[in-house]
Scaffold this motif. Structure first.
Motif, PDB file in Angstrom:
ATOM      1  N   PHE A  12      70.029   2.026  12.485  1.00  0.00           N
ATOM      2  CA  PHE A  12      70.393   2.304  11.311  1.00  0.00           C
ATOM      3  C   PHE A  12      70.037   1.299  10.140  1.00  0.00           C
ATOM      4  O   PHE A  12      69.231   0.985   9.354  1.00  0.00           O
ATOM      5  N   TYR A  16      67.398  -0.018   7.897  1.00  0.00           N
ATOM      6  CA  TYR A  16      67.319   0.859   6.384  1.00  0.00           C
ATOM      7  C   TYR A  16      67.311  -0.450   5.804  1.00  0.00           C
ATOM      8  O   TYR A  16      67.050  -0.765   4.340  1.00  0.00           O
ATOM      9  N   TYR A  20      64.882  -1.504   2.045  1.00  0.00           N
ATOM     10  CA  TYR A  20      65.662  -2.031   0.707  1.00  0.00           C
ATOM     11  C   TYR A  20      64.739  -3.313   0.803  1.00  0.00           C
ATOM     12  O   TYR A  20      64.888  -3.113  -0.256  1.00  0.00           O
ATOM     13  N   LYS A  45      66.934   0.678  -3.744  1.00  0.00           N
ATOM     14  CA  LYS A  45      66.488   2.525  -3.647  1.00  0.00           C
ATOM     15  C   LYS A  45      67.045   2.574  -2.242  1.00  0.00           C
ATOM     16  O   LYS A  45      67.511   2.154  -1.051  1.00  0.00           O
ATOM     17  N   MET A  46      67.801   4.427  -1.429  1.00  0.00           N
ATOM     18  CA  MET A  46      67.945   4.073  -0.379  1.00  0.00           C
ATOM     19  C   MET A  46      67.826   5.789   0.174  1.00  0.00           C
ATOM     20  O   MET A  46      67.750   6.393  -1.532  1.00  0.00           O
ATOM     21  N   TYR A  47      67.510   5.536   1.557  1.00  0.00           N
ATOM     22  CA  TYR A  47      66.882   7.344   1.630  1.00  0.00           C
ATOM     23  C   TYR A  47      65.634   7.901   1.093  1.00  0.00           C
ATOM     24  O   TYR A  47      65.482   9.179   0.836  1.00  0.00           O
ATOM     25  N   ARG A  48      64.599   7.336   0.257  1.00  0.00           N
ATOM     26  CA  ARG A  48      62.740   6.891  -0.575  1.00  0.00           C
ATOM     27  C   ARG A  48      63.178   7.893  -1.751  1.00  0.00           C
ATOM     28  O   ARG A  48      62.494   7.553  -2.965  1.00  0.00           O
ATOM     29  N   THR A  49      64.446   8.714  -1.931  1.00  0.00           N
ATOM     30  CA  THR A  49      64.613   9.336  -3.111  1.00  0.00           C
ATOM     31  C   THR A  49      65.681   8.554  -3.817  1.00  0.00           C
ATOM     32  O   THR A  49      65.273   9.413  -4.996  1.00  0.00           O
ATOM     33  N   GLN A  50      67.061   7.941  -3.915  1.00  0.00           N
ATOM     34  CA  GLN A  50      68.178   7.672  -4.643  1.00  0.00           C
ATOM     35  C   GLN A  50      67.223   5.730  -5.179  1.00  0.00           C
ATOM     36  O   GLN A  50      67.403   5.385  -4.125  1.00  0.00           O
ATOM     37  N   GLN A 165      76.404   4.129  -4.977  1.00  0.00           N
ATOM     38  CA  GLN A 165      76.505   5.350  -4.700  1.00  0.00           C
ATOM     39  C   GLN A 165      77.182   6.025  -6.596  1.00  0.00           C
ATOM     40  O   GLN A 165      76.986   6.904  -6.948  1.00  0.00           O
ATOM     41  N   TYR A 487      78.205   8.002   1.883  1.00  0.00           N
ATOM     42  CA  TYR A 487      76.873   8.397   2.234  1.00  0.00           C
ATOM     43  C   TYR A 487      75.960   7.451   1.885  1.00  0.00           C
ATOM     44  O   TYR A 487      74.646   7.444   2.246  1.00  0.00           O
ATOM     45  N   ASN A 489      76.753   5.498   4.966  1.00  0.00           N
ATOM     46  CA  ASN A 489      76.441   5.688   6.544  1.00  0.00           C
ATOM     47  C   ASN A 489      76.165   4.314   7.371  1.00  0.00           C
ATOM     48  O   ASN A 489      75.028   3.723   7.697  1.00  0.00           O
TER      49      ASN A 489
END
Length: 597
Positions: A12, A16, A20, A45-50, A165, A487, A489
């Motif tokens: 991961f 990840y 990034y 950016k994180m998880y494409r949407t954040q 976060q 969050y 991870n």
């Protein structure tokens, strides 16, 4: 548990960080800072949407060795590329030698930033980083949290935490910064040649920059919260008493795991350390001007890597040490708070329930202590406290009076379980060094301002695999939830309860930054401001119940009775009348019995 998931965490982590790095290539909107120039940031950016915006490595002041910071900086030419972290301030090796603590520190840092920057050091290191929510701010701008890192004034950096976060979920701006450490930040001489407290002055310079410029990033210059952990919490308290240095630069404070009433060294207490420094680097000790000239010629890396490891760097009382700048610490913090001579702002203050358990037990977490070990620990407390009062190393035959009193409070005569002995030892340390000063601080300030107090007791099952069952929540473990690390991870397989706890804690902290009330919105927790004499505090665990400091009889012992016993023992150290000693010892035990029961 960590080892079992290490392979999946590594996979991961690689994916990840690839994501990034790709997002890092996108520039955030340019910002024009009057007097400085235009700055270009980056999207994280994180998880494409954040995603959030980050402006990294911005210089806020210039630092000449053994001098206050210079905040008058020339404008930069062209567009300043604020897409990478600047180098750290010079420091010695890592502050921790404990495997469990090192792992938690790694978790808190998130692992998302440029690791190569963490290994770079500079002396002229006064840079800050601004993390901004993506989108339009509120009408008055985002609330701002300025973070002061941990590290006992000798180590630490802005890389220590990952604010992603908190910024993304709570829509607050977070500012992190570097300040000079160890000899570079806290070198002081008793003759006024070097004032000291340069690291604290750097912090004030960073606050001044934020106050002056944060509105250009969408921040509200009238809602700045100063937040620190450990040495950072002590620093935040010192900014409250710093007079003109930080006046008006912040409007709230969050003090985590630090004793705001920590006694500050006097300049003359540093003289022996100056002798050792002069010897190590082959410098003339006197006059001080020659010592300083010699130290200024030494390369910063050589200076940092060869400092005597046992020197305790940090703030000093610098009143009268400079004719050109204000003192940063005019007197002991307790005296300044008692006098009312401080910046009165709303406060959150709290600790974990076993702050220094990993440091005290270190590599012996699974060791089962004996009753004799516990008594020896109490004897050490007695001898050390007598030395602090008497100021010499002469043996005092009355120290058993003190150690026996502590033993009376903390030894469970009806139980011989080793786990209880370990718990009693760390509870004695926590209640003496953290909870008692916490109550004293609240005593002094609660009449003048709103104070919210907490004790963090939530022990994540995701982090419990390598820790014995008797251990509660050590230092730093609460930051996992303040920064919303479950969050991220990155290394640990977090549970849903961890994420829920992170949501609640982040909401409480952000509500306070926005409104001065931690339960103002979006959280169903009752958290009342302190009202003496019961001293309510929030017990942060699965239930979020209210408890009261006044219910803890052991804290009352440390606060009210222990100083009297200590005073009696030191006063009678020169007495030769054994009968008197016996009588007084009996009186002490009788008093203890009445006091407790």
């Amino acid at each position: 548990m960590w080892l079992r998931n290490l392979f999946f965490a590594f996979v991961f982590y690689i994916n990840y960080n690839f994501l990034y790095m790709c997002v890092n290539s996108v520039d955030a909107p340019f910002i024009h800072i009057p007097g400085n120039g235009i700055v270009s940031g980056t999207y994280l950016k994180m998880y494409r949407t954040q995603n959030i915006k980050a402006y990294l490595g911005i210089r806020y002041a210039h630092a000449a060795r053994f001098s206050p910071p210079d905040i008058e900086l020339p404008p930069w030419k062209g567009i300043f590329n604020a897409t990478k972290f600047a180098a750290n301030c010079w420091q010695q090796g890592p502050s921790s030698s404990n495997v469990q603590l090192d792992k938690v520190l790694e978790i808190i840092s998130g692992g998302m930033f440029n690791k190569s920057a963490m290994r770079k050091y500079e002396e002229n290191c006064l840079h800050l980083n601004v993390f901004v929510p993506d989108g339009l701010p509120e009408v008055d701008g985002y609330a701002v949290i300025v973070w002061i890192h941990s590290g006992n004034f000798s180590t630490g950096s802005p890389f220590d935490i990952d604010p992603f976060q908190l910024v993304f979920k709570q829509k607050v701006i977070v500012v992190t910064f570097s300040y000079r450490l160890n000899i570079f930040g806290f070198f002081s001489t008793d003759d006024g040649e070097a004032q000291g407290n340069y690291g604290l002055m750097d912090q004030s310079a960073a606050l001044y920059w934020v106050k002056k410029n944060i509105n250009y990033f969408g921040g509200d210059e009238n809602r700045i919260t100063l937040m620190g952990h450990d040495a950072g919490a002590v620093s935040a308290a010192l900014h409250m008493t710093s007079g003109e240095w930080s006046k008006g630069a912040f409007h709230k404070a969050i003090l985590m795991s630090g004793n705001p009433l920590t006694p500050i060294r006097l300049p003359q207490e540093f003289n022996n350390d100056l002798d050792r420094i002069a010897s190590v680097f082959g410098c003339a000790r006197r006059p001080t001007s020659l010592l300083m000239q010699c130290l200024k010629r030494i390369d910063a890396r050589v200076l940092a890597e060869n400092l005597p490891a046992s020197i305790e760097w940090g703030p000093i009382v610098d009143f009268g040490l400079s004719n050109t700048s204000y003192p940063f610490i005019e007197s002991q913090p307790e005296m300044l708070f008692k006098s009312g001579n401080y910046h009165k702002v709303p406060i959150i203050i709290g600790i974990t329930d076993m702050e220094e358990v990993l440091t005290i037990f270190n590599d012996y977490l699974s060791l089962e202590l004996s009753a004799d070990d516990l008594k020896n620990f109490f004897a050490d407390i007695a001898v050390n406290d007598i030395h602090k009062i008497s100021g010499n190393n002469e043996w005092c035959t009355n120290f058993p009076i003190i150690s026996d009193a502590i033993d009376f409070m903390y030894t469970d005569k009806g139980s011989e379980e080793n786990g209880n002995i370990n718990t009693n030892l760390i509870n004695a340390h926590t209640e003496k060094s953290y909870i008692m000063p916490l109550e004293m601080f609240i005593d002094l300030l609660s009449k003048h301002q709103s104070i919210y107090s907490y004790i963090f007791r939530y022990r994540s099952q995701s982090l419990s695999g390598d820790l014995p069952n008797w251990i509660g929540v050590p230092k730093y473990f609460d930051q996992i939830f303040v920064w919303g690390i479950p969050y991220v991870n990155n290394i640990v397989e977090w549970k849903s309860t961890d994420k829920k706890m992170a949501d609640i804690v982040m909401t409480l902290w952000a509500n306070f930054a926005k409104t001065s009330n931690p339960t103002k919105a979006n959280v169903y927790v009752k958290w009342s401001a302190i009202t003496p004499p019961k001293y309510p505090y929030l017990s942060i665990d699965e239930n979020f119940n209210t408890d009261y400091l006044s219910n803890n009889q052991k804290v009352k012992f440390w606060k009210n009775l222990y100083p009297k016993i200590l005073h009696f023992a030191t006063e009678c150290c020169n007495s030769t009348n054994s009968a008197t000693k016996y009588l007084m010892t009996y009186t002490i035990y009788f008093t203890l019995h009445i006091y407790i029961f």
